[in-house]
Design an enzyme around this catalytic site. Sequence first.
Site, short mmCIF file in Angstrom:
data_model
loop_
_atom_site.label_atom_id
_atom_site.label_comp_id
_atom_site.label_asym_id
_atom_site.label_seq_id
_atom_site.Cartn_x
_atom_site.Cartn_y
_atom_site.Cartn_z
N ASP A 24 -3.23 7.35 -11.80
CA ASP A 24 -4.56 7.95 -11.70
C ASP A 24 -5.49 7.25 -12.69
O ASP A 24 -5.35 7.45 -13.89
CB ASP A 24 -4.41 9.45 -12.01
CG ASP A 24 -5.75 10.14 -12.18
OD1 ASP A 24 -6.76 9.61 -11.68
OD2 ASP A 24 -5.77 11.23 -12.80
N ASP A 73 -8.62 12.42 -12.34
CA ASP A 73 -8.77 13.62 -11.50
C ASP A 73 -7.42 14.20 -11.07
O ASP A 73 -7.36 15.14 -10.29
CB ASP A 73 -9.65 13.34 -10.28
CG ASP A 73 -9.04 12.34 -9.32
OD1 ASP A 73 -7.93 11.82 -9.62
OD2 ASP A 73 -9.64 12.06 -8.26
N ASP A 111 -4.92 6.53 -7.44
CA ASP A 111 -6.00 5.87 -6.70
C ASP A 111 -5.78 4.35 -6.68
O ASP A 111 -4.84 3.84 -7.29
CB ASP A 111 -7.35 6.24 -7.32
CG ASP A 111 -7.33 6.10 -8.82
OD1 ASP A 111 -6.89 5.04 -9.29
OD2 ASP A 111 -7.71 7.07 -9.54
N ASP A 137 3.06 3.64 11.76
CA ASP A 137 3.51 5.03 11.67
C ASP A 137 3.89 5.56 13.06
O ASP A 137 3.18 5.33 14.04
CB ASP A 137 2.34 5.86 11.10
CG ASP A 137 2.70 7.31 10.83
OD1 ASP A 137 3.45 7.54 9.87
OD2 ASP A 137 2.21 8.19 11.56
N GLU A 167 7.81 2.37 12.27
CA GLU A 167 8.60 3.54 11.88
C GLU A 167 9.26 4.07 13.15
O GLU A 167 8.64 4.78 13.93
CB GLU A 167 7.71 4.61 11.25
CG GLU A 167 8.52 5.73 10.63
CD GLU A 167 7.80 7.06 10.59
OE1 GLU A 167 8.27 7.96 9.89
OE2 GLU A 167 6.77 7.24 11.28
C1 NOJ Z 1 5.43 9.62 9.49
C2 NOJ Z 1 4.95 9.57 8.08
O1 NOJ Z 1 5.85 8.83 7.31
C3 NOJ Z 1 4.81 11.02 7.63
O2 NOJ Z 1 4.58 11.12 6.25
C4 NOJ Z 1 3.71 11.64 8.43
O3 NOJ Z 1 3.64 13.02 8.11
C5 NOJ Z 1 3.95 11.50 9.93
N1 NOJ Z 1 4.42 10.20 10.32
C6 NOJ Z 1 2.67 11.75 10.68
O4 NOJ Z 1 1.78 10.68 10.51
#
Ligand code: NOJ
Length: 536
Positions: free
Chosen positions: A27, A31, A35, A206, A274
């Site tokens: 940080d 705050d 960041d 993701d 992912e």
């Molecule tokens: C996978 C991400 O790693 C996770 O943190 C997130 O909540 C979900 N996808 C939704 O984006």
Amino acid sequence: MSGRSSGGGPWWRDAVIYQIYPLSFRDSDGDGFGDLNGVISKLDYLVEVLGIDAVWLSPFFKSPMEDWGYDITDHTEVDPLFGTLEDAERLIDEAHRRGIKVIIDYVINHTSDQHPWFLDSRSSRSSAKRDWYVWRDGRDGGPPNNWVSVFGGPAWTYDEPTEQWYRHTFLAGQPDVNWRNADLEEAMLDVVRFWMDRGVDGLRVDAAHQMMKDPLERDNPPAPHDYYRPWRNMGEFDAFIHLYDMADPAVHDAHRHLQSVVDSYGRDALTVGEIHIFDLPEWASYYGERLDQLSMPFNFHLMASEWDVPTLRATIESVLWNVPAGAWTNWTMGNHDEHRMASRLPAGHERLAATLLLTLRGTPVLYYGDEVGMVQGHVAKSRDTWGIQVEGFSRDGSRTPMPWEPGPGAGFTAPGTEPWLPIGPDAETRNVETELVDEGSLLNMYRRLLALRRGSKALRRGSFLSDPASTDEVFVYRRESDDETKTVVLNFSDEPRTVSLSPGRIVFDTHDPGRDASIVGPVEAAPLSGVIVSHR
Ligand code: NOJ
């Protein structure tokens, strides 16, 4: 590192990636939230002290933070919590100046429900962006089908004004975008262009397998009791076999389109999806038959494996067997969605795990703080909106602030400032400053191991061959390149064990930084320790 690496092929084959959860790294403005300037201030640590090659930053884009940045309202703006777009640009430059790469999170499956696209889509059935999201009529007064959200409850939310349901794989505040709509696809690919134009070196994609679902939207069949091996209890989500709400074959074309945009930049950017699929041939299909999809699917198999030598050995061999010819994989032991590895593993196994992770064939992905042995934090007031509240599972605990030094604030934030999540329980003793001055610390072991990997073509690129004589307690394998051979001995027993190896020199011991001896004949590994022997 340039786009091509010295060993040939893209840079990421030689790299060690380090995941930063920016909210929790450092940080800089007091705050209580980490960041981007905080990340910049720690780049020297990452490069000169630790010795990694690339950072993957979890999302820092504009967001109402219902899912801590995985719910985006503007993909091309930085959320004020993290700083400004200029800070992001400076971070990319500063990383590049130090020779490391920057990978950002690309949230492909959904936006926030506050995103202007969704506000428009939601405004009326005739909105030009209606079809950018997935809107359906209900069935028998309920949702359109039986799909459930990963976070629990139906994957559909009813929207009174237009009397239709919208789909959300995750929170109701994270509506799924519709990749079957060409305009949406183009708008999402423009996001990729925006960040590639700013110099990023890769995308962590993701929920990459969830973005395409059955076009007929059929009900998922119920899962028989015990269908899922309980790696992680997913609550209600585990009540179904996810035949229809993920991994529709159309996902492969979508990934090809994305990859062609990334490839058009000609700098070997990394795309890592992912992909939570544990059927290995199906998992491997995400490379594409012509290796024209994402660079690689995330490899969660090590993290999901039972922690014993025979299972680990079989898991590793099966993964490597299934990686298509000419392709490359990665290995990881933790991330912001899982329990900290130090708390998941049996006591005393951290060093074995780190040695395994950093000596396998494939790009290691480290999770911030694992190098000092961060343990799972206890967070009384949950900040994680994962609704299923599965007994014993909270993602908050693996997202606590990075401990840089002992004392109030742990060097993460100013003393006296309350950090957004509590500092972890072991921060007084397990922190960067304290461990750096202790030669035998975990952090110094990581540094030795990272330096060894960096200097060894066999460890970075070499073949992997496990010793069939590995026992239930001792895992032995060899990494070999043209002119170099390294043998890794991992003793999972709490007794010393001896292994016969061909002559060589001990170049690493998990517990003895000074161990450096020639061997002719048996080598001894202390209880729960790892030894690496160099033969040429
Ligand atoms: C996978 C991400 O790693 C996770 O943190 C997130 O909540 C979900 N996808 C939704 O984006």
